[in-house]
Design a protein around this motif. Structure first.
Motif, PDB file in Angstrom:
ATOM      1  N   LYS A  89      58.154 -19.085  47.372  1.00  0.00           N
ATOM      2  CA  LYS A  89      59.456 -18.481  47.698  1.00  0.00           C
ATOM      3  C   LYS A  89      59.202 -17.485  48.274  1.00  0.00           C
ATOM      4  CE  LYS A  89      62.335 -21.558  44.815  1.00  0.00           C
ATOM      5  NZ  LYS A  89      63.381 -21.648  43.779  1.00  0.00           N
ATOM      6  N   ASN A  90      58.282 -17.034  48.851  1.00  0.00           N
ATOM      7  CA  ASN A  90      57.889 -15.668  49.510  1.00  0.00           C
ATOM      8  C   ASN A  90      57.970 -14.434  48.405  1.00  0.00           C
ATOM      9  OD1 ASN A  90      57.310 -16.573  51.873  1.00  0.00           O
ATOM     10  ND2 ASN A  90      59.831 -16.857  52.361  1.00  0.00           N
ATOM     11  N   HIS A  91      57.857 -14.644  47.264  1.00  0.00           N
ATOM     12  CA  HIS A  91      57.648 -13.364  46.337  1.00  0.00           C
ATOM     13  C   HIS A  91      56.374 -12.740  46.569  1.00  0.00           C
ATOM     14  CE1 HIS A  91      61.099 -13.918  43.371  1.00  0.00           C
ATOM     15  NE2 HIS A  91      61.372 -14.916  44.190  1.00  0.00           N
ATOM     16  N   THR A  92      56.507 -11.474  46.420  1.00  0.00           N
ATOM     17  CA  THR A  92      55.026 -10.770  46.578  1.00  0.00           C
ATOM     18  C   THR A  92      54.874 -10.074  45.175  1.00  0.00           C
ATOM     19  OG1 THR A  92      55.928  -9.017  47.407  1.00  0.00           O
ATOM     20  CG2 THR A  92      54.879 -10.557  49.118  1.00  0.00           C
TER      21      THR A  92
END
Ligand code: F6R
Length: 608
Positions: free
Chosen positions: A116-119
């Motif tokens: 979900k594109n968390h970094t």
């Protein structure tokens, strides 16, 4: 271990959080941090090392707030750095979390969040939780925390802030303690009563599976299923000192009594009983080398050396690899031979013992792959080894090592099974050993419940000038450990010997003033040990026997019997050492000695 403090009310919380963190310093930590809310924004301050560093930073850049959370971290996932220190924040920075415990499925959760594109900034499991809470946040922090916790496997005590709800702290617990403190128009939360007892003594203890929200208006307390809880507060009236020691008179006794929990922590997530397998994360990159290993070298000092001696019995029995156990201090200076395919394990509670560190460096120089079995995360030995296994036993403060020994033996048991399974040990045998290992926390708890019997025996023998400890097989190192424990804290001379060696010298010492502690458990040398007991009795020696609960016959031979449950004979050292730890503790306490800080000794021996 890690510590949590939180406050919401009308005072400036910054000095209060710092003093709470200092109250928990005794637990050991490697970094600290706080999060406060000001102008509807979360502000984070963290530092590696001492709390004074954090405090200095805050003095240079003063802030005040009436709501905040603070944490001392004892690293488990990720090195002890400022980035890995708590609080951790979510993707947007709106959620701040402090956490005690271990999230076991963190890599699975992390993968889902990465999609979900968390970094992520840190290597910690806690940061994942902050991101997860943000994922579920729809204007109600408590609900978002509950939804996130339903996805989490493992243990936690947490405190959470959200910039959008600047007057609330949400807290929850499973397997890691949390207490809510009630003041006048103010609330506190802490993992340790010591952190808040200066401000309030009216508290509500959170139970596993419970969630609370504290604000200036009051407390909402529910289960994870959102069923309301109305628990009355408890008034506590013991001293700070007592609280830090968990109500025990000394850290040593606290640490002895903690062992059912520390053994659980050492095993957590590492044992697959049904498959008869072991998973040790810190060895994953070395499985091939372990498979090819032709020699194992165990390097250690003191109590850690005794656990290594137990390890030799286990590894040689299950994996059929020759194991060499060396006093680290001797190994360094005797031009040691290192054969091809040797794996050296440096075993150390503190991870800072100079001799062990230097022996490990010497072994590496001579071609061994060096791995660690260490308690203190981020310590020098942990950093310098190529991989290894942490004990996860939590800080050991009493100078005499107790819980570290049983965790080391547990790790060596797991290592023995891992090496054995790589070399033809059947899944069934693995299952049998691991099934029995899983029972150890309960069996240790059972022995600890009989601790008053040890007190009576200690009263009888506290004036003895000498003790002899005798045993055979894997219990022989426990005899050495029992003698070391007694001499280092009670200053009574004590010797440990393999029981059959007695007739080659020590038997000359035996007379009616000499208490002789025998470990006579239900194993293949039991009959031989009974013969040795007879030899002592016929010279009027006084016999104290550590024996099975089922062994009725021993009462006719021994003057005193310390009972332990039966278990797999190779796992016995985990049980037989417990009464010996308690015996030493009570003797030293009866003599009025400084049990936690015996003369001339240091907890971490960083000199040659
Ligand atoms: C005995 C004791 C010492 C240590 C030894 C090694 O109770 O505490 O003998 O076991 O100094 O220390 P670590 O394990 O930290 O390397």
């Amino acid at each position: 271990m890690c510590g949590i403090i939180g406050y919401v009310g009308t005072r400036d919380c910054v000095p209060l959080l710092i003093s709470g963190l200092k109250r928990m310093e005794y637990r050991g930590y490697d970094s600290s941090g706080i999060a406060i809310i000001n102008d509807d924004k979360i502000h984070i301050y963290k530092k590696k090392g001492k709390i004074e560093e954090l405090e200095k930073g805050l003095l240079q850049n003063p802030h005040s707030a009436t709501i905040g959370i603070g944490h001392t971290r004892w690293a488990t996932h990720g090195a002890p750095t400022e980035v890995n220190a708590h609080p951790h924040t979510s993707f947007s920075g709106d959620v701040a979390v402090i956490h005690n415990g271990i999230i076991e499925n963190y890599s699975e959760l992390k993968q889902a969040l990465l999609l979900k594109n968390h970094t992520f900034r840190s290597d910690t499991d806690t940061e994942i939780l902050a991101h997860l809470i943000e994922e579920f946040y729809e204007g109600d922090l408590q609900k978002a925390v509950i939804r996130a916790l339903h996805r989490v496997e493992g243990t936690y005590g947490i405190a959470v802030l959200h910039a959008g709800e600047p007057d609330k702290i949400v807290v929850a617990r499973k397997g890691s303690p949390l207490v809510i403190g009630i003041g006048d128009g103010e609330y506190f939360v802490a993992s340790d009563l010591a952190a808040m007892v200066e401000y309030t003594r009216d508290v509500i203890f959170l139970e596993d599976g419970e969630v609370g929200t504290i604000s200036r208006e009051g407390l909402t307390h529910t289960t994870l299923e959102e069923t309301r809880i109305d628990r009355k507060s408890t008034h506590i009236d013991f001293s700070l000192d007592q609280i830090e020691k968990g109500g025990y008179k000394h850290f040593m006794l606290k640490e002895i009594m903690e062992q059912p929990h520390t053994l659980e922590d050492t095993m957590r997530g590492r044992i697959q009983v049904d498959e008869g397998n072991i998973i040790l994360g810190g060895l994953q990159g070395h499985l091939d080398a372990l498979k090819k290993a032709e020699h194992i070298l165990l390097l250690a000092c003191g109590t850690s050396y005794h656990s290594a001696l137990v390890g030799r019995y286990l590894i040689e029995e299950w994996a059929r690899i020759p194991v060499q156990v060396e006093y680290a201090s001797e190994f360094r200076y005797r031009n040691p031979l290192i054969e091809k395919n040797t794996i050296a394990f440096a075993i150390s509670q503190s991870g800072e013992t100079f001799d062990t560190l230097e022996a490990m460096r010497e072994a590496r120089k001579r071609g061994a792959l060096c791995l660690g079995i260490v308690n203190t995360v981020g310590s020098t030995i942990a950093r310098e080894t190529d991989g290894g296994i942490y004990l996860h036993a939590g800080p050991e403060i009493g100078v005499a090592s107790t819980k570290a020994f049983t965790s080391q033996v547990t790790v060596l048991t797991m290592l023995g099974v891992l090496l054995g399974r790589q070399r033809g040990m059947s899944a069934e045998e693995g299952r049998n050993i691991l099934g029995d290992l899983r029972k150890m926390p309960d069996l240790v708890a059972r022995i600890l419940r009989t601790k008053d019997d040890l007190l009576d025996i200690a009263k009888t023998f506290s004036r003895a000038s000498n003790f002899l400890y005798l045993a055979r097989g894997p219990n022989y190192p426990v005899a050495l450990e029992g003698a070391l424990k007694l001499k280092e804290i009670s200053y009574i001379h004590a010797e440990g010997y393999p029981a059959a060696e007695m007739k080659h010298g020590p038997i000359a010492l035996i007379d009616r003033k000499m208490p002789v502690v025998f470990i006579a458990t239900n194993d293949n040398v039991y009959a031989k040990v009974l013969t040795n007991i007879e030899e002592v009795r016929s010279r009027e020696g006084v016999v104290i026997a550590v024996a099975s609960e089922e062994d009725k016959g021993i009462e006719h031979l021994a003057d005193h019997v310390l009972r332990i449950p039966d278990c797999h004979p190779m796992l016995m050292p985990l049980l037989t050492v417990i009464p010996l730890q308690l015996l030493s503790y009570y003797v030293a306490d009866i003599l009025g000695l400084d049990v936690d800080k015996p003369r001339n000794l240091a907890k971490s021996v960083t000199v040659e």
